[in-house]
Write a protein that holds these residues in place. Structure first.
Motif, PDB file in Angstrom:
ATOM      1  N   SER A 226      -5.687  -2.962   4.785  1.00  0.00           N
ATOM      2  CA  SER A 226      -6.413  -3.126   3.532  1.00  0.00           C
ATOM      3  C   SER A 226      -6.762  -1.766   2.927  1.00  0.00           C
ATOM      4  O   SER A 226      -6.432  -1.471   1.805  1.00  0.00           O
TER       5      SER A 226
ATOM      6  N   GLU B  27      -9.792  -0.265   2.260  1.00  0.00           N
ATOM      7  CA  GLU B  27     -10.918   0.006   1.370  1.00  0.00           C
ATOM      8  C   GLU B  27     -11.881   1.054   1.929  1.00  0.00           C
ATOM      9  O   GLU B  27     -12.631   1.686   1.192  1.00  0.00           O
ATOM     10  N   GLN B  28     -11.861   1.270   3.256  1.00  0.00           N
ATOM     11  CA  GLN B  28     -12.747   2.267   3.867  1.00  0.00           C
ATOM     12  C   GLN B  28     -12.139   3.669   3.865  1.00  0.00           C
ATOM     13  O   GLN B  28     -12.838   4.643   4.145  1.00  0.00           O
TER      14      GLN B  28
ATOM     15  N   ASP C 219      -3.874  -7.318  -0.210  1.00  0.00           N
ATOM     16  CA  ASP C 219      -4.645  -7.117   1.007  1.00  0.00           C
ATOM     17  C   ASP C 219      -3.847  -7.561   2.234  1.00  0.00           C
ATOM     18  O   ASP C 219      -3.387  -8.704   2.311  1.00  0.00           O
TER      19      ASP C 219
ATOM     20  N   ILE D 283      -8.450   6.345  -3.142  1.00  0.00           N
ATOM     21  CA  ILE D 283      -9.083   5.065  -3.458  1.00  0.00           C
ATOM     22  C   ILE D 283      -8.074   3.958  -3.202  1.00  0.00           C
ATOM     23  O   ILE D 283      -6.958   3.995  -3.716  1.00  0.00           O
ATOM     24  N   ASN D 284      -8.478   2.977  -2.400  1.00  0.00           N
ATOM     25  CA  ASN D 284      -7.656   1.799  -2.160  1.00  0.00           C
ATOM     26  C   ASN D 284      -8.330   0.572  -2.750  1.00  0.00           C
ATOM     27  O   ASN D 284      -9.534   0.374  -2.592  1.00  0.00           O
ATOM     28  N   ILE D 285      -7.534  -0.253  -3.415  1.00  0.00           N
ATOM     29  CA  ILE D 285      -8.047  -1.472  -4.047  1.00  0.00           C
ATOM     30  C   ILE D 285      -7.219  -2.642  -3.532  1.00  0.00           C
ATOM     31  O   ILE D 285      -6.219  -3.044  -4.154  1.00  0.00           O
TER      32      ILE D 285
ATOM     33  N   ARG E 120     -11.147   6.915   2.346  1.00  0.00           N
ATOM     34  CA  ARG E 120     -11.476   7.666   1.135  1.00  0.00           C
ATOM     35  C   ARG E 120     -10.929   9.079   1.143  1.00  0.00           C
ATOM     36  O   ARG E 120     -11.246   9.884   0.284  1.00  0.00           O
TER      37      ARG E 120
ATOM     38  N   HIS F 164       0.822  -1.205   0.000  1.00  0.00           N
ATOM     39  CA  HIS F 164       0.000   0.000   0.000  1.00  0.00           C
ATOM     40  C   HIS F 164       0.857   1.257   0.000  1.00  0.00           C
ATOM     41  O   HIS F 164       1.863   1.343   0.714  1.00  0.00           O
TER      42      HIS F 164
END
Length: 277
Positions: free
Chosen positions: A214, A216-217, A206, A229-231, A219, A184
């Motif tokens: 991770s 994903e939350q 992940d 944005i995280n993927i 923003r 990340h």
């Protein structure tokens, strides 16, 4: 416009040393010294890329440049004075652990400034119209580095420093950063998370690094809400997973944001045989 590609590189950037390690463990006690320095962030992987460019003949089609190191002013747009002083002092003293998984050696401060300078020059070459695109082989890397601390082999936030230099010198507006390193891009996210003028997108394994993360939350916050944005991708995700994420998430986000410049944090460690993912 001269529609060519520039390649920014300096042999000195490969002379940064993390000291004797076995992958990420410092040599000593029960950790046996490997045949070479053995650290996971090895100069040999970067030297191999440069060698492949040369022996393939591709280098002849590139504008090849070095660059001047990032200035104190460039660094202070992103990093605090206390951190920079601590980094330089440890480097001058011969090295040590600057942060979590962030060992340095003698001269690492000056080499890191050169690494950031290569990124600044690559961005400037594109914005000035000298080239259509540019690649900076920056080492040490930077995407884990926070504004106030080193982390994960990263000591200066190269991309953030280059963006802020371009904004100060050329009035650059909106920028998108796409980070497809297997880890990340937490440093880049942290530096810009309250900013709406920089879109940060990270595709990463992940929970890999930072450990358990991770994202994903996450923003963004304040004026930067929606500009991060995280993927997170499952371990073992292959080519099709990356294509799907790019087509369904990354490209639409870029089209909505309409950046003036796109910067790719081009880590190669999503490779299936990488030892850290």
């Amino acid at each position: 416009m001269n529609r060519t590609t520039a390649f920014f590189f300096d042999e000195l950037s490969l002379w940064h040393s993390a000291g004797a390690h076995a992958l990420t463990l410092p040599v000593g006690g029960w950790v046996q010294p490997p045949a070479s320095s053995g650290h996971a962030e090895s100069p040999e992987t970067k030297r191999r890329l440069k060698s492949l460019l040369d022996v393939s003949g591709l280098s002849r089609h590139l504008q090849q440049h070095s660059a001047v190191p990032a200035t104190d002013e460039d660094l202070r747009r992103v990093h605090g004075a206390d951190y920079l002083q601590r980094f330089k002092a440890l480097s001058d003293a011969g090295g040590g652990e600057l942060g979590p998984q962030a060992p340095i050696g003698p001269g690492s401060y000056e080499i890191a400034r050169l690494s950031a300078g290569l990124a600044i020059a690559a961005v400037d070459a594109v914005l000035s119209g000298q080239v259509e695109n540019a690649y900076s082989l920056s080492r040490p890397p930077g995407h884990h580095c926070l504004a106030d601390g080193a982390m994960g082999f990263c000591f200066l936030a190269n991309i953030a420093i280059a963006i802020e230099a371009a904004k100060a010198r050329r009035g650059l507006g909106k920028v998108a950063v796409i980070d497809w390193d297997v880890h990340h891009g937490n440093g880049t996210q942290s530096i810009f998370e309250t900013r709406g003028d920089v879109l940060t997108i990270s595709l990463h394994q992940d929970g890999c690094y930072p450990p358990g993360y991770s994202g994903e939350q996450d923003r963004g916050r304040g004026a930067g809400l929606g500009a991060n944005i995280n993927i997170p991708l499952p371990p073992g995700s292959g080519h099709e997973a990356y294509l799907h994420a790019m087509e369904r998430i990354v490209v639409p986000a870029l089209e909505r944001f309409e950046p003036e410049l796109i910067i790719v944090a081009c880590g190669y460690d999503a490779n299936a045989v990488d030892p850290l993912a």
